[in-house]
Design a protein around this motif. Structure first.
Motif, PDB file in Angstrom:
ATOM      1  N   GLU A 158       0.754  -1.086  -0.311  1.00  0.00           N
ATOM      2  CA  GLU A 158       0.046   0.165   0.388  1.00  0.00           C
ATOM      3  C   GLU A 158       1.077   1.419   0.231  1.00  0.00           C
ATOM      4  OE1 GLU A 158      -3.367  -0.516  -0.592  1.00  0.00           O
ATOM      5  OE2 GLU A 158      -3.914   0.504   0.788  1.00  0.00           O
ATOM      6  N   LYS A 159       2.117   1.445   0.860  1.00  0.00           N
ATOM      7  CA  LYS A 159       2.393   2.441   1.188  1.00  0.00           C
ATOM      8  C   LYS A 159       3.842   3.040  -0.377  1.00  0.00           C
ATOM      9  CE  LYS A 159       6.040   3.883   4.507  1.00  0.00           C
ATOM     10  NZ  LYS A 159       6.953   3.729   6.041  1.00  0.00           N
ATOM     11  N   LYS A 160       3.966   2.095  -0.469  1.00  0.00           N
ATOM     12  CA  LYS A 160       4.785   1.920  -2.487  1.00  0.00           C
ATOM     13  C   LYS A 160       3.762   1.795  -2.931  1.00  0.00           C
ATOM     14  CE  LYS A 160       8.521  -1.095  -0.050  1.00  0.00           C
ATOM     15  NZ  LYS A 160       9.634  -0.246  -0.166  1.00  0.00           N
ATOM     16  N   GLN A 161       2.439   2.006  -3.396  1.00  0.00           N
ATOM     17  CA  GLN A 161       1.908   2.375  -3.574  1.00  0.00           C
ATOM     18  C   GLN A 161       1.570   0.883  -5.210  1.00  0.00           C
ATOM     19  OE1 GLN A 161       1.255   5.827  -4.754  1.00  0.00           O
ATOM     20  NE2 GLN A 161      -0.232   6.250  -3.780  1.00  0.00           N
ATOM     21  N   SER A 163       1.067  -1.084  -8.003  1.00  0.00           N
ATOM     22  CA  SER A 163      -0.484  -1.693  -8.857  1.00  0.00           C
ATOM     23  C   SER A 163      -0.010  -2.725  -9.300  1.00  0.00           C
ATOM     24  CB  SER A 163      -0.591  -0.290  -9.301  1.00  0.00           C
ATOM     25  OG  SER A 163       0.780  -0.520 -10.541  1.00  0.00           O
TER      26      SER A 163
END
Ligand code: SF4
Lengths: 375, 76
Positions: A158-161, A163
């Motif tokens: 999540e933090k590093k996004q 995808s």
């Protein structure tokens, strides 16, 4: 190794074995189920059964997450790994677990599927960062011990996004499995449980209270070193002798009543219960497994890849279901050591080194042989 | 699969990471799940994550108890 070697001391083990013999009432039988595969492994590796009197018997429970993962979930993972865009990350134990018709992740990898063995959830995150053009999927499996590391990984994604990262979630829970064993149509005679150690470092000892209180089964949470196991067995014998049924904690050096608050909270924020989950050997058990919460649906591989549930019947000759329920021993299976060995496992009990069949194959069969020679 | 081992924290790193030593072999692990971790603490390590701190006092008491249990029957 500090905090390990001291708990393997032979002299102390001999003293404990003596204490167990002195406490065990020769007029009765004591049958204790060790729930955890780690305990099964320790019993086999250190020959603990040989140190116990004949009327104290250990029953191997279903506590190996690899052993209870059904073939259908392996098939789902193989189908996923065969998609060209996917890199599937798995813990090494999973590679040889049989899916349907003798398939496995190992064979899929040999055919060209991109399957990577990882040691840590953080390795999977690194792979996703390094392969931005591919879809990296982490095959999450394990009891309450292994779930918090998956939660940490999901937070990191999540933090590093990221995808291109998702999780195929197969996390399961120990208390519902214990409940299924106690409530099954073919109940087994158990006088108490050796409770999971590392699961309890996370969830504490309290979740086992109902088995003591409502089912009258003593539970002793025990560490995985041989002295831990022997002390726990002694504590169980004392409870049985006194007519007590409580949850006691032998593994006080790492386990508290309420467990690891931070880990419990992380898991609760990220995961929710599945209504039902299929277990190898135990069938479908309600509220016994986890999936990602809707807030994390974008990280759920089952949704992103529209994975459909597969249910596959186990090999009918394999006795794993009876072994996981404590009804049979590995040697009761006619495939043991013939068609089924750690090189060519038929059932999952032979795959993981913590499975009852593999533990007996590695450590126990020589003792059987010696016993036969002696008699 | 659920096996975990004791390791000593020898250095704290940014982002909830740390270097631990397992019998002299060092490894970088996550300590995100442990509150207030310090150098010198022993932890239970599982799949690259510290899961619990080992309490040295409790460990010593358990060993003392194990000794007493064995010794008590040696005398009879
Ligand atoms: S020996 Fe193999 S086939 Fe038989 S119960 Fe064990 S794992 Fe199953």
């Amino acid at each position: 190794m500090k905090y390990a070697d001291e708990f393997r001391d032979k002299e102390l083990a001999t003293g404990l074995a003596r204490a167990i013999r002195a406490k065990a009432d020769p007029g009765r039988a004591y049958r204790f189920m060790e729930f955890c595969g780690g305990h099964t492994h320790a019993i086999a590796r250190y020959g603990l059964e040989d140190m116990l009197p004949d009327n104290v018997r250990m029953i191997h429970g279903p506590g190996c997450p690899v052993c209870v993962l059904p073939a259908g979930r392996i098939d789902m993972a193989i189908a996923l790994a065969e998609r060209p865009e996917v890199i599937l990350c798995v813990y090494g134990d999973l590679m040889r677990v049989p899916g349907s018709r003798g398939s496995s992740l190992m064979k899929a990898k040999a055919r060209g599927a991109d399957i990577r063995m990882v040691y840590s959830t953080l390795d999977a995150i690194a792979l996703a960062e390094q392969n931005s053009g591919r879809e990296v999927v982490f095959f999450a499996i394990g009891f309450e011990t292994t779930t918090p590391p998956t939660a940490v990984m999901i937070r990191a994604a999540e933090k590093k996004q990221l995808s291109n990262f998702t999780v195929f979630c197969n996390h399961v829970l120990t208390p519902p499995a214990m409940r299924a064993i106690l409530d099954s149509d073919t109940p087994i005679e158990i006088d108490g449980f050796v409770g999971p150690a590392h699961v309890s470092t996370v969830i504490g000892t309290e979740p086992y209270a109902p088995f003591a209180r409502n089912d009258g089964k003593p539970v002793v949470i025990a560490g995985f070193e041989p002295l831990d196991m022997m002390q726990a067995i002694l504590m169980l014998i004392e409870q049985v002798n006194d007519g007590r049924h409580e949850v006691e904690n032998q593994y006080r050096r790492a386990v508290t009543g309420s467990g690891n608050r931070r880990a419990i909270q992380e898991v609760a924020e990220i995961f929710e219960l599945r209504d039902q989950f299929e277990w190898r050997g135990l069938g479908s058990i309600p509220a016994s497994a986890l999936k990602l919460r809707p807030a994390f649906a974008h990280l759920d591989a089952e949704l992103r890849f529209a994975m459909s549930e597969r249910v596959v019947a186990d090999n009918p000759a394999c006795e794993c279901p009876a072994i996981l329920r404590g009804l049979k021993k590995p040697v009761d299976c006619k495939l043991f050591g013939t068609a089924c060995t750690p090189e060519t496992p038929i059932g999952s009990c032979m795959v993981s080194s913590e499975g009852a069949c593999a533990a007996h194959w590695t450590y126990g069969r020589f003792r059987d042989h010696q016993r036969r020679l002696a008699s | 699969m659920c096996l975990a081992i004791p390791a000593e924290v020898i250095k704290l790193l940014p982002d909830d990471m740390a270097i631990v030593s397992i019998d002299g072999v060092s490894k970088e692990v996550s300590v995100a799940l442990i509150e207030e971790i310090a150098v010198g603490d022993y932890v239970i390590l599982h799949v690259g994550h510290a899961l619990a701190r080992i309490d040295p006092e409790e460990a010593r008491e358990t060993l003392d108890l194990l000794r007493q249990m064995g010794a008590a029957t040696a005398e009879v």
